[in-house]
Design a protein around this motif. Structure first.
Motif, PDB file in Angstrom:
ATOM      1  N   GLY A 123       0.450  -0.949   0.198  1.00  0.00           N
ATOM      2  CA  GLY A 123      -0.517  -0.020   0.155  1.00  0.00           C
ATOM      3  C   GLY A 123       0.198   1.468   0.129  1.00  0.00           C
ATOM      4  O   GLY A 123       0.176   2.435  -0.784  1.00  0.00           O
ATOM      5  N   THR A 124       1.563   1.254   0.570  1.00  0.00           N
ATOM      6  CA  THR A 124       2.750   2.383   1.032  1.00  0.00           C
ATOM      7  C   THR A 124       3.021   2.327  -0.629  1.00  0.00           C
ATOM      8  O   THR A 124       3.627   3.541  -1.048  1.00  0.00           O
ATOM      9  CB  THR A 124       4.052   2.370   1.715  1.00  0.00           C
ATOM     10  OG1 THR A 124       2.631   1.710   3.075  1.00  0.00           O
ATOM     11  CG2 THR A 124       4.813   3.625   1.968  1.00  0.00           C
ATOM     12  N   ASN A 125       3.725   1.691  -0.566  1.00  0.00           N
ATOM     13  CA  ASN A 125       4.690   1.620  -2.282  1.00  0.00           C
ATOM     14  C   ASN A 125       3.953   2.195  -3.711  1.00  0.00           C
ATOM     15  O   ASN A 125       3.969   3.007  -4.364  1.00  0.00           O
ATOM     16  CB  ASN A 125       5.663   0.135  -2.388  1.00  0.00           C
ATOM     17  CG  ASN A 125       6.529   0.432  -1.917  1.00  0.00           C
ATOM     18  OD1 ASN A 125       7.086   1.114  -1.083  1.00  0.00           O
ATOM     19  ND2 ASN A 125       7.119  -1.577  -2.507  1.00  0.00           N
ATOM     20  N   SER A 126       2.511   1.903  -2.890  1.00  0.00           N
ATOM     21  CA  SER A 126       1.366   2.042  -4.072  1.00  0.00           C
ATOM     22  C   SER A 126       1.266   3.218  -4.027  1.00  0.00           C
ATOM     23  O   SER A 126       0.915   4.399  -5.184  1.00  0.00           O
ATOM     24  CB  SER A 126       0.127   1.043  -3.962  1.00  0.00           C
ATOM     25  OG  SER A 126       0.592  -0.051  -4.292  1.00  0.00           O
ATOM     26  N   LEU A 127       0.709   4.020  -3.292  1.00  0.00           N
ATOM     27  CA  LEU A 127       0.791   5.281  -3.176  1.00  0.00           C
ATOM     28  C   LEU A 127       2.048   6.241  -3.654  1.00  0.00           C
ATOM     29  O   LEU A 127       1.563   7.444  -4.108  1.00  0.00           O
ATOM     30  CB  LEU A 127       0.758   5.898  -0.957  1.00  0.00           C
ATOM     31  CG  LEU A 127      -0.312   5.300  -0.689  1.00  0.00           C
ATOM     32  CD1 LEU A 127      -0.354   5.747   0.818  1.00  0.00           C
ATOM     33  CD2 LEU A 127      -1.834   6.268  -0.722  1.00  0.00           C
ATOM     34  N   PHE A 128       2.800   5.357  -3.251  1.00  0.00           N
ATOM     35  CA  PHE A 128       4.143   6.601  -4.534  1.00  0.00           C
ATOM     36  C   PHE A 128       4.236   6.225  -5.599  1.00  0.00           C
ATOM     37  O   PHE A 128       4.362   7.011  -6.525  1.00  0.00           O
ATOM     38  CB  PHE A 128       5.594   6.551  -3.173  1.00  0.00           C
ATOM     39  CG  PHE A 128       5.285   7.120  -2.094  1.00  0.00           C
ATOM     40  CD1 PHE A 128       5.716   8.649  -1.824  1.00  0.00           C
ATOM     41  CD2 PHE A 128       5.513   6.621  -1.007  1.00  0.00           C
ATOM     42  CE1 PHE A 128       5.686   9.460  -0.315  1.00  0.00           C
ATOM     43  CE2 PHE A 128       5.651   7.183   0.146  1.00  0.00           C
ATOM     44  CZ  PHE A 128       5.734   8.412   0.425  1.00  0.00           C
ATOM     45  N   GLU A 129       3.728   5.441  -5.769  1.00  0.00           N
ATOM     46  CA  GLU A 129       4.133   5.090  -7.672  1.00  0.00           C
ATOM     47  C   GLU A 129       2.176   5.398  -8.219  1.00  0.00           C
ATOM     48  O   GLU A 129       1.884   4.751  -9.368  1.00  0.00           O
ATOM     49  CB  GLU A 129       4.001   3.279  -7.493  1.00  0.00           C
ATOM     50  CG  GLU A 129       4.824   2.579  -6.945  1.00  0.00           C
ATOM     51  CD  GLU A 129       5.149   1.344  -7.151  1.00  0.00           C
ATOM     52  OE1 GLU A 129       4.370   0.860  -7.611  1.00  0.00           O
ATOM     53  OE2 GLU A 129       6.633   0.778  -7.076  1.00  0.00           O
ATOM     54  N   VAL A 136      -4.048  -2.128  -5.078  1.00  0.00           N
ATOM     55  CA  VAL A 136      -3.499  -2.774  -3.217  1.00  0.00           C
ATOM     56  C   VAL A 136      -4.456  -3.369  -3.050  1.00  0.00           C
ATOM     57  O   VAL A 136      -3.806  -4.789  -2.428  1.00  0.00           O
ATOM     58  CB  VAL A 136      -3.710  -1.641  -2.805  1.00  0.00           C
ATOM     59  CG1 VAL A 136      -3.405  -1.975  -1.214  1.00  0.00           C
ATOM     60  CG2 VAL A 136      -2.719  -0.480  -2.925  1.00  0.00           C
ATOM     61  N   PHE A 137      -5.468  -4.366  -3.713  1.00  0.00           N
ATOM     62  CA  PHE A 137      -6.216  -5.175  -2.867  1.00  0.00           C
ATOM     63  C   PHE A 137      -5.746  -6.552  -3.746  1.00  0.00           C
ATOM     64  O   PHE A 137      -5.687  -7.182  -2.663  1.00  0.00           O
ATOM     65  CB  PHE A 137      -7.205  -5.088  -3.035  1.00  0.00           C
ATOM     66  CG  PHE A 137      -8.173  -3.577  -2.081  1.00  0.00           C
ATOM     67  CD1 PHE A 137      -7.928  -3.206  -0.311  1.00  0.00           C
ATOM     68  CD2 PHE A 137      -8.700  -2.422  -1.947  1.00  0.00           C
ATOM     69  CE1 PHE A 137      -8.404  -2.566   0.634  1.00  0.00           C
ATOM     70  CE2 PHE A 137      -9.055  -1.721  -1.349  1.00  0.00           C
ATOM     71  CZ  PHE A 137      -9.322  -1.714  -0.051  1.00  0.00           C
ATOM     72  N   ILE A 138      -5.822  -6.171  -4.784  1.00  0.00           N
ATOM     73  CA  ILE A 138      -5.399  -7.331  -6.299  1.00  0.00           C
ATOM     74  C   ILE A 138      -4.197  -7.961  -5.142  1.00  0.00           C
ATOM     75  O   ILE A 138      -3.077  -8.627  -4.819  1.00  0.00           O
ATOM     76  CB  ILE A 138      -5.724  -7.056  -7.029  1.00  0.00           C
ATOM     77  CG1 ILE A 138      -6.505  -6.733  -8.036  1.00  0.00           C
ATOM     78  CG2 ILE A 138      -4.764  -7.931  -8.208  1.00  0.00           C
ATOM     79  CD1 ILE A 138      -7.052  -6.048  -8.949  1.00  0.00           C
ATOM     80  N   VAL A 139      -2.953  -7.061  -5.230  1.00  0.00           N
ATOM     81  CA  VAL A 139      -1.466  -7.059  -4.972  1.00  0.00           C
ATOM     82  C   VAL A 139      -1.342  -7.820  -4.087  1.00  0.00           C
ATOM     83  O   VAL A 139      -0.772  -8.782  -3.574  1.00  0.00           O
ATOM     84  CB  VAL A 139      -0.598  -6.985  -5.299  1.00  0.00           C
ATOM     85  CG1 VAL A 139       0.772  -6.922  -4.705  1.00  0.00           C
ATOM     86  CG2 VAL A 139      -0.588  -6.196  -6.820  1.00  0.00           C
ATOM     87  N   GLY A 140      -1.766  -6.940  -2.116  1.00  0.00           N
ATOM     88  CA  GLY A 140      -1.802  -7.201  -0.787  1.00  0.00           C
ATOM     89  C   GLY A 140      -2.368  -8.422  -0.650  1.00  0.00           C
ATOM     90  O   GLY A 140      -2.527  -9.173   0.232  1.00  0.00           O
TER      91      GLY A 140
END
Length: 158
Positions: A123-129, A136-140
């Motif tokens: 989730g954190t990486n996704s925010l910056f990307e 986030v829900f698929i990968v997480g």
């Protein structure tokens, strides 16, 4: 305590099995490809041996550290600094032995690790990307499920 490398390898391999199902176009594959901006042609042009090989290595790294989170006996082992002759260690092992060394218990701790450690990292990486919450829900979600299965395998294999 000994490290069960067979359990770690099987746990790492399980991520590929889950991935084949999770990222199938009929499950989350199409949605994931849309979220990352990938086409079928992009997917077919990839070096799959490199991708799956490195994915397996990374999954092994996760499995290696996961064992210390899902097997309680490692905590006791660490408390006595690896001295299996320590009276406290002997007393604990005599009283509890292999208690909680089940698939179910390992899956619980694995899932909690996926939910409360891996999902926030994704989730954190996704925010910056600038990725979507759907991504986030698929990968997480994938990693939460993988962590549960990995934890179960690792914990039950003594």
């Amino acid at each position: 305590m000994n490290v069960n490398f067979l359990a770690l390898v099987l746990a790492a391999l399980s991520t590929l099995v889950v991935g084949f199902i999770w990222y199938n176009p009929k499950v989350f594959g199409n949605a994931w490809m849309k979220e990352v901006g990938m086409t079928e042609a992009d997917a077919k042009g990839a070096n799959m041996a490199k991708i799956f090989g490195l994915a397996l290595v990374y999954a092994f790294f996760i499995a290696f550290i996961l064992q210390f989170l899902v097997i309680h006996q490692f905590g006791v082992f660490g408390t006595v600094e690896g001295n299996v002759n320590d009276p406290q260690y002997k007393a604990f092992m005599e009283a509890h032995g292999d208690a909680f060394r089940t698939f179910k218990h390992g899956a619980l701790h694995g899932f909690m690790t996926g939910l409360f450690l891996i999902l926030p990292v994704v989730g954190t990486n996704s925010l910056f990307e600038r990725r979507s919450f759907k991504y986030v829900f698929i990968v997480g979600g994938y990693w939460a499920v993988c962590s549960a299965i990995m934890g179960g395998i690792i914990c039950m294999m003594k």
